[in-house]
Structure formats: structure tokens, C-alpha cells
Design a protein around this motif. Structure first.
Motif, short mmCIF file in Angstrom:
data_model
loop_
_atom_site.label_atom_id
_atom_site.label_comp_id
_atom_site.label_asym_id
_atom_site.label_seq_id
_atom_site.Cartn_x
_atom_site.Cartn_y
_atom_site.Cartn_z
N ALA A 188 0.81 -1.22 0.00
CA ALA A 188 0.00 0.00 0.00
C ALA A 188 0.84 1.27 0.00
O ALA A 188 0.39 2.32 -0.45
CB ALA A 188 -0.95 0.00 1.19
N SER A 189 2.08 1.19 0.49
CA SER A 189 2.94 2.37 0.51
C SER A 189 3.57 2.64 -0.85
O SER A 189 4.28 3.63 -1.01
CB SER A 189 4.04 2.19 1.55
OG SER A 189 4.95 1.17 1.16
N LEU A 190 3.32 1.78 -1.82
CA LEU A 190 4.00 1.86 -3.10
C LEU A 190 3.08 2.28 -4.25
O LEU A 190 3.48 2.20 -5.41
CB LEU A 190 4.65 0.52 -3.42
CG LEU A 190 5.62 0.00 -2.34
CD1 LEU A 190 6.12 -1.38 -2.71
CD2 LEU A 190 6.79 0.95 -2.17
N TYR A 191 1.87 2.72 -3.95
CA TYR A 191 0.98 3.18 -5.02
C TYR A 191 -0.04 4.17 -4.46
O TYR A 191 -0.26 4.26 -3.25
CB TYR A 191 0.24 2.01 -5.67
CG TYR A 191 -0.78 1.33 -4.79
CD1 TYR A 191 -2.10 1.76 -4.76
CD2 TYR A 191 -0.44 0.24 -4.00
CE1 TYR A 191 -3.03 1.16 -3.95
CE2 TYR A 191 -1.36 -0.38 -3.19
CZ TYR A 191 -2.66 0.08 -3.17
OH TYR A 191 -3.58 -0.52 -2.36
N ASN A 192 -0.64 4.93 -5.36
CA ASN A 192 -1.76 5.82 -5.02
C ASN A 192 -2.87 5.61 -6.04
O ASN A 192 -2.61 5.29 -7.21
CB ASN A 192 -1.33 7.29 -5.03
CG ASN A 192 -0.35 7.61 -3.92
OD1 ASN A 192 0.85 7.69 -4.16
ND2 ASN A 192 -0.85 7.80 -2.71
N VAL A 193 -4.11 5.80 -5.60
CA VAL A 193 -5.28 5.55 -6.44
C VAL A 193 -6.07 6.85 -6.61
O VAL A 193 -6.29 7.60 -5.65
CB VAL A 193 -6.18 4.46 -5.82
CG1 VAL A 193 -7.47 4.30 -6.61
CG2 VAL A 193 -5.44 3.13 -5.76
N TYR A 248 6.24 -3.83 -14.14
CA TYR A 248 6.81 -2.49 -14.23
C TYR A 248 8.14 -2.53 -13.51
O TYR A 248 8.20 -2.87 -12.34
CB TYR A 248 5.88 -1.46 -13.58
CG TYR A 248 4.62 -1.22 -14.35
CD1 TYR A 248 3.39 -1.66 -13.87
CD2 TYR A 248 4.66 -0.58 -15.58
CE1 TYR A 248 2.24 -1.46 -14.58
CE2 TYR A 248 3.50 -0.37 -16.29
CZ TYR A 248 2.28 -0.81 -15.80
OH TYR A 248 1.14 -0.60 -16.51
N CYS A 249 9.21 -2.20 -14.21
CA CYS A 249 10.55 -2.34 -13.65
C CYS A 249 11.23 -0.98 -13.56
O CYS A 249 11.05 -0.14 -14.43
CB CYS A 249 11.39 -3.27 -14.51
SG CYS A 249 10.63 -4.88 -14.81
N PRO A 250 12.05 -0.77 -12.55
CA PRO A 250 12.80 0.48 -12.46
C PRO A 250 13.88 0.55 -13.52
O PRO A 250 14.34 -0.46 -14.03
CB PRO A 250 13.40 0.43 -11.05
CG PRO A 250 13.50 -1.02 -10.75
CD PRO A 250 12.33 -1.67 -11.43
N THR A 251 14.29 1.75 -13.88
CA THR A 251 15.38 1.95 -14.83
C THR A 251 16.32 2.99 -14.27
O THR A 251 16.14 3.49 -13.17
CB THR A 251 14.85 2.43 -16.20
OG1 THR A 251 14.38 3.78 -16.05
CG2 THR A 251 13.71 1.57 -16.70
N ASP A 252 17.31 3.35 -15.08
CA ASP A 252 18.28 4.33 -14.61
C ASP A 252 17.80 5.76 -14.82
O ASP A 252 18.51 6.71 -14.50
CB ASP A 252 19.63 4.14 -15.30
CG ASP A 252 19.52 4.21 -16.81
OD1 ASP A 252 18.40 4.31 -17.33
OD2 ASP A 252 20.57 4.16 -17.48
N LYS A 253 16.60 5.92 -15.35
CA LYS A 253 16.00 7.24 -15.48
C LYS A 253 14.81 7.32 -14.54
O LYS A 253 14.44 6.36 -13.89
CB LYS A 253 15.56 7.51 -16.92
CG LYS A 253 16.72 7.53 -17.92
CD LYS A 253 16.22 7.86 -19.30
CE LYS A 253 17.36 7.91 -20.29
NZ LYS A 253 16.90 8.25 -21.66
N THR A 254 14.21 8.50 -14.48
CA THR A 254 12.99 8.65 -13.67
C THR A 254 11.85 7.97 -14.41
O THR A 254 11.50 8.36 -15.51
CB THR A 254 12.67 10.14 -13.45
OG1 THR A 254 13.78 10.75 -12.81
CG2 THR A 254 11.44 10.29 -12.59
N LEU A 285 1.97 3.79 -9.75
CA LEU A 285 2.90 2.91 -9.06
C LEU A 285 4.21 3.63 -8.80
O LEU A 285 4.75 4.30 -9.67
CB LEU A 285 3.17 1.66 -9.91
CG LEU A 285 1.95 0.81 -10.21
CD1 LEU A 285 2.29 -0.22 -11.28
CD2 LEU A 285 1.46 0.12 -8.96
N HIS A 286 4.73 3.50 -7.57
CA HIS A 286 5.98 4.13 -7.20
C HIS A 286 7.13 3.18 -7.50
O HIS A 286 7.05 1.99 -7.19
CB HIS A 286 5.99 4.46 -5.70
CG HIS A 286 4.83 5.30 -5.29
ND1 HIS A 286 4.50 5.50 -3.97
CD2 HIS A 286 3.90 5.99 -6.01
CE1 HIS A 286 3.43 6.28 -3.89
NE2 HIS A 286 3.05 6.58 -5.11
N HIS A 287 8.20 3.70 -8.06
CA HIS A 287 9.35 2.86 -8.40
C HIS A 287 10.46 3.05 -7.39
O HIS A 287 10.84 4.15 -7.04
CB HIS A 287 9.84 3.17 -9.81
CG HIS A 287 8.95 2.60 -10.85
ND1 HIS A 287 9.13 1.35 -11.38
CD2 HIS A 287 7.83 3.08 -11.41
CE1 HIS A 287 8.17 1.10 -12.23
NE2 HIS A 287 7.37 2.13 -12.28
#
Length: 202
Positions: free
Chosen positions: A6-11, A135-141, A176-178
């Protein structure tokens, strides 16, 4: 440290957003989310009821998805015509170009994803569930979103966090927060549009 999903997304449900009436009074916009007041990106939905020129967004790229209605032609002054007739059909175009909507058979509802021109690697996928996607993180925002086009049940997984089930009403945006590890999203039922982009800016 373990964290909850729940701390990793907003609706952001469209039903909770106050609509803004266009200056010409012939449509309304629901601003769902933007990164800041002078934004680098913005996600909104719009109800279009007549053939009208779009507002100009000089310096921005517009990504428009058909959500409801029989369809629309986007007539661009310099770059031709995009015809959208199916739910989730999509057009990307220069926000600074003169573009006019031509409704095919009555009003429509669309999803607008507006980003600065320097934003790169916008990707899109229509989900009709059930299916799994990542959804995967990358080296950019990196920013990732899912917009429900019907009542939808999602399951989210993340390393060092428990699985969480999420019920979305129709026309709800989830952001979703990365962080360090990838997020796995499974569409258990329902449908929607997945969006992801990478930007040089926060």
C-alpha cells in the motif's frame, strides 16, 4: 526493511475528481494527476461532445486514448489524421500543432497523457485480463500507471512485501511508485490501459 504494498501506489478515481468545464462550454476535463503545478506530465480524462479544436500545449507531446463512444478523428493541421474507433485505440501527436476533433457518432470519453517533449520511451498496453505484467525500475525517472476501463481486480507483488489485492472502480488511475525492486501487477479481472514513461526530470 519490509514494506507494505500500500505504501507503493496511489489511487485516483475519476468519480472523486471535480470536472473543469472548457472555456467554450462544450466539454469537461477531469484532471487525475500531475507531477506539479507547472507540470512535466499530466494524466486527465475528457468528455468531448462536439467537433472543436483542441487546446494547444506547446512544448508537450499528447497521447490520447479512446475510452467510450463510437469514435473520433483527430485532424492535425500538418501531420494528417488519426482515427480512433475501438476502446483503447491510441494516437500520439504534437501538443503545439492545431488539432481538431471530428466525432464519428456522438460524444466520447478519452484519456489524455501529456508529457514534455523531451520525455522519452512512452510505452502503452491494453489489458483485457486476466494476465500478468511488469513495471521495472530503470536508470532514469520512471513513472508507471494503470487506468481501469471497467471494474477491475488487481494483485500487486513486490519483493519483501506481501501480495495485495486492489479493487478499482471503473475509470480509476493507479500510480505505481518505483524503488529498488520491480513491481509485478496481475489483472485478475476487468480491463484497463497500462502506461509507462521515462523522463529526464523528476
Amino acid at each position: 526493511m519490509n514494506r507494505t504494498i500500500a505504501s507503493l501506489y496511489n489511487v485516483y478515481p475519476k468519480s472523486k475528481v471535480k470536472p473543469s468545464v472548457w472555456k467554450n462550454g462544450k466539454g469537461v476535463t477531469y484532471e487525475l494527476l500531475k507531477d506539479k503545478e507547472e507540470y512535466n506530465w499530466r494524466v486527465s480524462a475528457a468528455e468531448v461532445s462536439t467537433n472543436e479544436p483542441f487546446s494547444k500545449f506547446v512544448g508537450y507531446k499528447r497521447n490520447l486514448f479512446l475510452l467510450e463512444g463510437k469514435g473520433v478523428e483527430l485532424v492535425h493541421a500538418e501531420s494528417g489524421v488519426n482515427t480512433l474507433t475501438e476502446m483503447g485505440s491510441y494516437a500520439s501527436f504534437n501538443g503545439g500543432e492545431v488539432t481538431t476533433s471530428k466525432l464519428l457518432d456522438g460524444p466520447i470519453l478519452d484519456l489524455n497523457f501529456i508529457t514534455k517533449e523531451e520525455t522519452t520511451a512512452v510505452t502503452y498496453r491494453k489489458h483485457l485480463g486476466p494476465e500478468e505484467f511488469f513495471y521495472c525500475p530503470t536508470d532514469k525517472t520512471t513513472h508507471s500507471f494503470f487506468f481501469s476501463t471497467s471494474p477491475t481486480k488487481l494483485a500487486l507483488f513486490k519483493r519483501e512485501a506481501a501480495q495485495e489485492a486492489i479493487d478499482l472502480e471503473k475509470h480509476t488511475l493507479i500510480h505505481l511508485h518505483h524503488e529498488e525492486h520491480e513491481t509485478v501487477v496481475c489483472v485478475n479481472s476487468g480491463s484497463g490501459i497500462g502506461l509507462r514513461f521515462e523522463s529526464e526530470q523528476d
